[in-house]
Design an enzyme around this catalytic site. Structure first.
Site, mmCIF file in Angstrom:
data_model
loop_
_atom_site.group_PDB
_atom_site.id
_atom_site.type_symbol
_atom_site.label_atom_id
_atom_site.label_comp_id
_atom_site.label_asym_id
_atom_site.label_seq_id
_atom_site.Cartn_x
_atom_site.Cartn_y
_atom_site.Cartn_z
ATOM 1 N N LYS A 224 68.340 6.337 11.707
ATOM 2 C CA LYS A 224 69.478 7.031 12.270
ATOM 3 C C LYS A 224 69.841 8.193 11.361
ATOM 4 C CE LYS A 224 69.992 4.103 15.650
ATOM 5 N NZ LYS A 224 69.935 4.514 17.084
ATOM 6 N N ASP A 252 66.781 9.698 14.748
ATOM 7 C CA ASP A 252 67.618 9.518 15.943
ATOM 8 C C ASP A 252 69.036 9.963 15.637
ATOM 9 O OD1 ASP A 252 69.017 8.629 18.152
ATOM 10 O OD2 ASP A 252 68.388 6.525 17.987
ATOM 11 N N GLU A 278 65.217 12.071 18.201
ATOM 12 C CA GLU A 278 65.709 11.390 19.398
ATOM 13 C C GLU A 278 67.172 11.752 19.648
ATOM 14 O OE1 GLU A 278 64.698 7.272 19.376
ATOM 15 O OE2 GLU A 278 66.470 6.673 20.533
ATOM 16 N N GLU A 305 67.773 7.105 26.654
ATOM 17 C CA GLU A 305 68.548 5.856 26.702
ATOM 18 C C GLU A 305 69.898 6.040 27.375
ATOM 19 O OE1 GLU A 305 69.130 5.524 22.200
ATOM 20 O OE2 GLU A 305 70.932 4.550 22.953
ATOM 21 N N ASP A 328 65.662 3.075 29.680
ATOM 22 C CA ASP A 328 66.487 1.940 29.288
ATOM 23 C C ASP A 328 66.531 1.025 30.511
ATOM 24 O OD1 ASP A 328 69.087 1.174 27.277
ATOM 25 O OD2 ASP A 328 69.224 0.498 29.355
ATOM 26 N N HIS A 355 63.776 2.683 25.092
ATOM 27 C CA HIS A 355 64.883 2.286 24.240
ATOM 28 C C HIS A 355 65.083 0.785 24.380
ATOM 29 C CE1 HIS A 355 69.376 1.455 24.011
ATOM 30 N NE2 HIS A 355 69.094 1.858 22.798
#
Lengths: 457, 457
Positions: A224, A252, A278, A305, A328, A355
């Site tokens: 992240k 991400d 992402e 997602e 997703d 995701h």
């Protein structure tokens, strides 16, 4: 249709919340303290087989009760439906749900109402697969191209994907599917892990978990990013040092940036060779993603997602805005709409890397990727399913990971059934966990109030 | 801040539904039987002035209870807020609402949760204008450019509209605003009427109402289309015959078509000289609208009533996908997000012609167009606000139409306050109207059941 084959007699809903925020599991630049939750639905029937259909929407805490209310608004469409008909053609129900002209106003086909439709649709698919005595991926892979095409709503995508296109792709996808089924059963489907990379983790924990991921057989991890550039550089450096040059590191941003920020930030992290960036910006911003992709190549752009429906996915592909499409299982209108999205991706030759994580998302989405591999895209090249080691124990048929791969489920259904004791304990606010927790908080507040009175006196 | 200035002490919600489906008022190709409804919210405070803030989301019946649940999920963010601070900076609350990381998962910034944010934000603006003793349009027109810019969330639009751009546009918009205020007070803002064109009306009724519209001073009417081409051609011919060549006729497909169908159908109706084709396809399909616009010129393309947020509006403008932007006062995140959308439209020089009708949408949106005229776009050329003669009597400060124009409201507030007796009568399901209606239906079902038993015996 004989009445002994059964009808849907109940649509039960449950507001289930896990207190994940207390461990900073799942923390990222936009979601600092998620309580992973499910608005959960169980379809019960009076059929002799006593099978139930289970489905859910994943949320991260507050508002889960709104999601439950939305599922309940769909109940009249489901109650009384003959089970045989429902399972033979889940698309007929989905068309009724998305076509309810009054409920449609609340979307259309997006947000809370659409996620509720996804939960109910997926519960029907779970029931259909249980009745067919097949895991869902296999039910889909065994279905005829004609039947699969009939499960897709081509409204608003027919300018790019016609039913004839879809039929062609599915017929092509079947070639060699028997051999791929064997390979899938033997080796599974590649996964990647996000477990090392939560924003709330220390560098030491990140490094340890990254090394563990490689030791466990994963060839890709994810970090992240997006809260603080200096932190991100330090964490990316630590991760790259931990895994070496041969392992892919995805990053991400969870929609944290404007388009310009996304470009600058990604370029600043390029020295650590990220594989994809992402959710660089809003999932609604098709043209923004196209700008980011053009600017940050060779770093790939991934999103999906939070993409609300097939119409936005269509445009992401039309505009050349993404290198990787991330479906997703529980945000769009269930398996039916994900079939549309997989077909769109196949038409454009863009790999789908789902995701997952949350509550039960790994359990669900593996079925869609496995169908895609066996009977549509026909390859696992550059395809990986996200894996997060959270909350699997609450499911009766949890994912099985071996050597960094998702092993093909063998139990009938969509792997969506949560353990009854987990539902009982984590129902909000009345389940055992939350009842105790809320009582404890109330006592704490009383003590604080008394303390304040004492000070004032 | 002294405590005597007050805090928000209650966020009351009401599920209000009007049985409009019984008259086919409001019927179109996608919405055959709407029951015009409002998820209504009242902010009460303990300030000495006893003023309340009223706001609502418009829905068309079923699902209004989901919308109410979503507003209730926002309550903790609003309760206890100091009224002075709230009214001095509504944007601070809106940022908290859209930024709630757990609720954000249910959108982000779209559908049920976002409409709920709009309802609460608009209630704050109503309160702020009442406290300022100004109609909202005037409060906005009197505000400094700097303050207005601070009310806008530039996240995800800054690649196209920066705060500096916005400041420049607003400073330019102020030039000559005093003279325009005078003109507005004298003549009002142009409207157009959709009342003749509902799909459920007979040709005779359509013709009669179209002639009446011209007699009433309207220079534009609108017809619903998209269910059946032969019907549409007959109805467009009748309308054109009724109003003559000098009156604009807009047509509205309410998202009925795929891109290809939209192009073919619009071309087939071109002989009747339609001014714009509204909602030819999905409001999510930016690139689709761009294709339609290119193909159907000189017929203009209009959309926006179902556009979920500023990010999609941004792209519609970037892609040159629309000739006319149709804001809705109660779908996006309230006045704050509509300021962003008005600024985007001003930057691209695209006229804004608001969607209205429903419950109270005319009452709200007139304020935004009047602000746009006085202090931003600076012109009424090619600008018209939709007018539908439904349900105005339920509001304390209903719109006033004169010679086809919306007359400028003079009462303080956002014209959002519904009559208490209307709320009481049409609250669902417990209000007097619905209680009687549901009791009547229950008796009907009992009679039917008894009849069936009689037959079976």
């Amino acid at each position: 249709m004989s009445s002994s084959s059964g009808r849907v007699i109940a649509v039960d809903t449950h507001d289930i919340r896990f207190p994940t925020s207390r461990e900073l599991d799942g923390s990222d630049a936009m979601n600092p303290d998620p309580d992973y939750s499910a608005a959960y639905v169980v379809l019960r029937t009076d059929a002799d087989d006593a099978l139930e259909g289970h489905g859910f929407t994943f949320t991260i805490g507050r508002g889960n009760e709104v999601q439950v209310a939305a599922i309940e608004a769909l109940r009249p469409h489901v109650l009384g439906r003959p089970v045989d008909e429902l399972c033979a053609d889940p698309g007929s129900l989905v068309r009724d749900l998305t076509g309810d002209s009054q409920l449609r106003w609340l979307g259309p086909e997006k947000g809370v109402m659409h996620m509720a439709i996804g939960a109910v649709a997926n519960a029907v698919w779970d029931l259909a697969a249980k009745r067919a005595r097949k895991p869902l991926w296999q039910l889909l892979a065994d279905a005829t191209p004609e039947w699969l095409v009939a499960q897709v709503d081509f409204r608003y995508i027919a300018d790019v994907l016609t039913p004839e296109d879809a039929l062609h792709l599915l017929r092509r996808g079947r070639e060699g599917s028997a051999a791929r089924t064997e390979l899938l059963r033997e080796r599974g489907f590649p996964g990647y892990t996000t477990s090392p990379g939560w924003l709330g983790y220390s560098d030491e924990k990140l490094t340890r978990l990254a090394r563990q991921a490689v030791a466990d057989g994963f060839t890709q991890i994810k970090l992240k990013v997006g809260a603080d550039l200096a932190d991100d550089m330090r964490r990316c450096r630590a991760a790259r040092a931990a895994v070496g040059p041969g392992i892919r590191i995805a990053i991400d941003a969870n929609q944290r940036w404007n388009v310009g920020e996304a470009i600058e930030w990604t370029k600043a992290l390029a020295e650590f060779d990220p594989y994809w960036i992402e959710e660089p910006t809003s999932p609604d911003d098709v043209l923004g993603h196209a700008s980011v992709r053009e600017a940050v190549a060779p770093v790939k752009v991934a999103t999906g997602e939070h993409v609300q429906n097939r119409i936005i996915f269509k445009q992401l592909l039309q505009a050349g805005a993404v290198d990787v499409l991330q479906i997703d299982a529980a945000r769009v209108g269930g398996v039916n709409e994900n079939l549309a999205i997989l077909l769109l991706a196949a038409k454009f030759g863009v790999p789908v890397c789902p995701h997952a994580g949350g509550v039960g998302l790994c359990e669900l989405v593996q079925h869609l990727s496995m169908f895609d591999y066996v009977a549509l895209a026909g390859t696992v090249e550059d395809r990986v399913i996200e894996y997060v080691d959270h909350l699997h124990d609450h499911f009766l048929d949890p994912v099985v990971i071996g050597e960094g791969h998702y092993m093909a489920p063998t139990a009938p259904g969509f792997s969506a059934t949560m353990r009854p004791e987990s539902i009982a304990e984590f129902t909000f606010p009345g389940g055992a966990f939350w009842a105790a927790d809320l009582a404890e908080r109330a006592r704490g507040e009383q003590r604080t109030a008394k303390g304040r009175k004492g000070e004032a006196a």
